[in-house]
Write a protein that holds these residues in place. Structure first.
Motif, PDB file in Angstrom:
ATOM      1  N   SER A 102      25.904  20.290   8.310  1.00  0.00           N
ATOM      2  CA  SER A 102      26.826  20.770   9.328  1.00  0.00           C
ATOM      3  C   SER A 102      26.952  22.295   9.276  1.00  0.00           C
ATOM      4  O   SER A 102      27.019  22.954  10.322  1.00  0.00           O
ATOM      5  CB  SER A 102      28.192  20.117   9.124  1.00  0.00           C
ATOM      6  N   ILE A 103      26.969  22.842   8.075  1.00  0.00           N
ATOM      7  CA  ILE A 103      27.046  24.304   7.929  1.00  0.00           C
ATOM      8  C   ILE A 103      25.804  24.948   8.545  1.00  0.00           C
ATOM      9  O   ILE A 103      25.905  25.952   9.256  1.00  0.00           O
ATOM     10  CB  ILE A 103      27.216  24.695   6.448  1.00  0.00           C
ATOM     11  N   ILE A 104      24.655  24.369   8.295  1.00  0.00           N
ATOM     12  CA  ILE A 104      23.414  24.911   8.867  1.00  0.00           C
ATOM     13  C   ILE A 104      23.470  24.859  10.391  1.00  0.00           C
ATOM     14  O   ILE A 104      23.113  25.825  11.077  1.00  0.00           O
ATOM     15  CB  ILE A 104      22.186  24.158   8.316  1.00  0.00           C
ATOM     16  N   GLU A 105      23.940  23.746  10.929  1.00  0.00           N
ATOM     17  CA  GLU A 105      24.014  23.588  12.381  1.00  0.00           C
ATOM     18  C   GLU A 105      25.029  24.519  13.032  1.00  0.00           C
ATOM     19  O   GLU A 105      24.849  24.918  14.180  1.00  0.00           O
ATOM     20  CB  GLU A 105      24.356  22.135  12.725  1.00  0.00           C
ATOM     21  N   SER A 106      26.075  24.879  12.307  1.00  0.00           N
ATOM     22  CA  SER A 106      27.154  25.665  12.911  1.00  0.00           C
ATOM     23  C   SER A 106      27.054  27.167  12.640  1.00  0.00           C
ATOM     24  O   SER A 106      27.950  27.917  13.039  1.00  0.00           O
ATOM     25  CB  SER A 106      28.507  25.145  12.427  1.00  0.00           C
ATOM     26  N   THR A 107      26.001  27.610  11.978  1.00  0.00           N
ATOM     27  CA  THR A 107      25.811  29.039  11.714  1.00  0.00           C
ATOM     28  C   THR A 107      24.498  29.502  12.316  1.00  0.00           C
ATOM     29  O   THR A 107      23.580  28.706  12.533  1.00  0.00           O
ATOM     30  CB  THR A 107      25.823  29.327  10.196  1.00  0.00           C
ATOM     31  N   LEU A 108      24.404  30.789  12.558  1.00  0.00           N
ATOM     32  CA  LEU A 108      23.196  31.351  13.159  1.00  0.00           C
ATOM     33  C   LEU A 108      22.080  31.497  12.128  1.00  0.00           C
ATOM     34  O   LEU A 108      22.313  31.987  11.014  1.00  0.00           O
ATOM     35  CB  LEU A 108      23.493  32.723  13.758  1.00  0.00           C
ATOM     36  N   ALA A 109      20.892  31.095  12.536  1.00  0.00           N
ATOM     37  CA  ALA A 109      19.708  31.250  11.683  1.00  0.00           C
ATOM     38  C   ALA A 109      19.481  32.728  11.395  1.00  0.00           C
ATOM     39  O   ALA A 109      19.747  33.587  12.236  1.00  0.00           O
ATOM     40  CB  ALA A 109      18.485  30.649  12.370  1.00  0.00           C
ATOM     41  N   GLY A 110      19.019  33.011  10.187  1.00  0.00           N
ATOM     42  CA  GLY A 110      18.683  34.376   9.822  1.00  0.00           C
ATOM     43  C   GLY A 110      19.865  35.240   9.430  1.00  0.00           C
ATOM     44  O   GLY A 110      19.711  36.445   9.255  1.00  0.00           O
ATOM     45  N   THR A 111      21.040  34.648   9.275  1.00  0.00           N
ATOM     46  CA  THR A 111      22.224  35.447   8.928  1.00  0.00           C
ATOM     47  C   THR A 111      22.634  35.226   7.472  1.00  0.00           C
ATOM     48  O   THR A 111      22.390  34.168   6.886  1.00  0.00           O
ATOM     49  CB  THR A 111      23.432  35.084   9.827  1.00  0.00           C
ATOM     50  N   ALA A 112      23.272  36.242   6.942  1.00  0.00           N
ATOM     51  CA  ALA A 112      23.838  36.130   5.594  1.00  0.00           C
ATOM     52  C   ALA A 112      24.999  35.136   5.601  1.00  0.00           C
ATOM     53  O   ALA A 112      25.256  34.469   4.604  1.00  0.00           O
ATOM     54  CB  ALA A 112      24.293  37.497   5.095  1.00  0.00           C
ATOM     55  N   THR A 113      25.658  35.013   6.743  1.00  0.00           N
ATOM     56  CA  THR A 113      26.760  34.052   6.855  1.00  0.00           C
ATOM     57  C   THR A 113      26.247  32.630   6.619  1.00  0.00           C
ATOM     58  O   THR A 113      26.892  31.846   5.904  1.00  0.00           O
ATOM     59  CB  THR A 113      27.451  34.172   8.229  1.00  0.00           C
ATOM     60  N   ARG A 114      25.106  32.305   7.187  1.00  0.00           N
ATOM     61  CA  ARG A 114      24.530  30.982   6.933  1.00  0.00           C
ATOM     62  C   ARG A 114      24.217  30.834   5.442  1.00  0.00           C
ATOM     63  O   ARG A 114      24.483  29.794   4.847  1.00  0.00           O
ATOM     64  CB  ARG A 114      23.261  30.755   7.753  1.00  0.00           C
ATOM     65  N   ASP A 115      23.658  31.877   4.841  1.00  0.00           N
ATOM     66  CA  ASP A 115      23.344  31.814   3.407  1.00  0.00           C
ATOM     67  C   ASP A 115      24.598  31.588   2.568  1.00  0.00           C
ATOM     68  O   ASP A 115      24.586  30.812   1.615  1.00  0.00           O
ATOM     69  CB  ASP A 115      22.620  33.081   2.947  1.00  0.00           C
ATOM     70  N   VAL A 116      25.692  32.252   2.924  1.00  0.00           N
ATOM     71  CA  VAL A 116      26.958  32.041   2.217  1.00  0.00           C
ATOM     72  C   VAL A 116      27.378  30.577   2.351  1.00  0.00           C
ATOM     73  O   VAL A 116      27.799  29.948   1.375  1.00  0.00           O
ATOM     74  CB  VAL A 116      28.070  32.987   2.730  1.00  0.00           C
ATOM     75  N   GLY A 117      27.254  30.026   3.545  1.00  0.00           N
ATOM     76  CA  GLY A 117      27.586  28.624   3.760  1.00  0.00           C
ATOM     77  C   GLY A 117      26.718  27.692   2.933  1.00  0.00           C
ATOM     78  O   GLY A 117      27.208  26.700   2.370  1.00  0.00           O
ATOM     79  N   ILE A 118      25.435  28.003   2.846  1.00  0.00           N
ATOM     80  CA  ILE A 118      24.511  27.199   2.030  1.00  0.00           C
ATOM     81  C   ILE A 118      24.912  27.270   0.562  1.00  0.00           C
ATOM     82  O   ILE A 118      24.898  26.269  -0.152  1.00  0.00           O
ATOM     83  CB  ILE A 118      23.049  27.658   2.252  1.00  0.00           C
ATOM     84  N   ILE A 119      25.280  28.468   0.115  1.00  0.00           N
ATOM     85  CA  ILE A 119      25.719  28.624  -1.279  1.00  0.00           C
ATOM     86  C   ILE A 119      26.983  27.809  -1.526  1.00  0.00           C
ATOM     87  O   ILE A 119      27.080  27.091  -2.531  1.00  0.00           O
ATOM     88  CB  ILE A 119      25.929  30.112  -1.635  1.00  0.00           C
ATOM     89  N   LEU A 120      27.942  27.891  -0.621  1.00  0.00           N
ATOM     90  CA  LEU A 120      29.188  27.126  -0.789  1.00  0.00           C
ATOM     91  C   LEU A 120      28.906  25.628  -0.850  1.00  0.00           C
ATOM     92  O   LEU A 120      29.425  24.922  -1.723  1.00  0.00           O
ATOM     93  CB  LEU A 120      30.160  27.436   0.349  1.00  0.00           C
TER      94      LEU A 120
END
Length: 182
Positions: A102-120
């Motif tokens: 869900s985090i991957i789907e709700s964040t923009l590809a190529g962003t650090a924000t997505r990476d933070v979500g993946i880490i969380l």
């Protein structure tokens, strides 16, 4: 992954084997984490593919290889227990994996924000595994299963290290970069 049962989880009240209830609970816990580890083997590649940071992707890829080893170790545990290898659906891991997707789907590809979500999401998984392996390790000691306890302790150390590595990756620059993204 081996056969998954349709039996209720942690049903220690009526055992056809007449095992001590604690041993049966322990064995059910092994079946549960076995399912969880196999589920991770299937789902971690999605996290790797979605990560932008090379350090994050490498950290998850390294842990994927460790996770495959964890599956093998759990198969060893089944053998030591004299049990057939059997997975039992882990609702917690299934939910954590869905949250990561869900985090991957709700964040923009190529962003650090997505990476933070993946880490969380990844750290939530690690914390679940740390709690599970820590508890199972202690039960193995209580049950006098020293060799099994040693195997579980080895995995516990690796899960804690994976969690620490994720923290280091986040603190290196990903969190700070994400803080500047619109």
């Amino acid at each position: 992954m081996k056969k998954e049962t349709g039996e209720p989880k942690f049903s220690t009240k009526t055992s056809p084997k007449e095992q001590p209830a604690l041993l049966e609970l322990f064995t059910d816990g092994i079946k549960d984490i076995y399912w969880a580890e196999n589920h991770l083997v299937k789902n971690l590649p999605k996290m790797i593919a979605a990560a932008t940071s090379k350090a994050l992707a490498k950290s998850i890829a390294d842990h994927l290889e460790e996770t495959k080893t964890h599956v093998s170790r759990l198969e060893q545990v089944f053998e030591l227990l004299g049990e057939k290898v059997q997975a039992q659906r882990c609702d917690a891991m299934e939910g954590l994996a869905k949250e990561g997707e869900s985090i991957i789907e709700s964040t923009l590809a190529g962003t650090a924000t997505r990476d933070v979500g993946i880490i969380l999401a990844s750290q939530k998984v690690e914390h679940y595994e740390i709690a599970t392996y820590g508890g199972l390790h202690q039960l193995a000691i209580t049950l006098g299963l020293e060799e099994v306890a040693g195997i579980l302790a080895e995995t516990l150390v690796e899960e804690k290290a994976a969690d620490e590595k994720l923290t280091q990756v986040a603190e290196s620059d990903i969190n700070y970069t994400a803080a500047t993204e619109a």
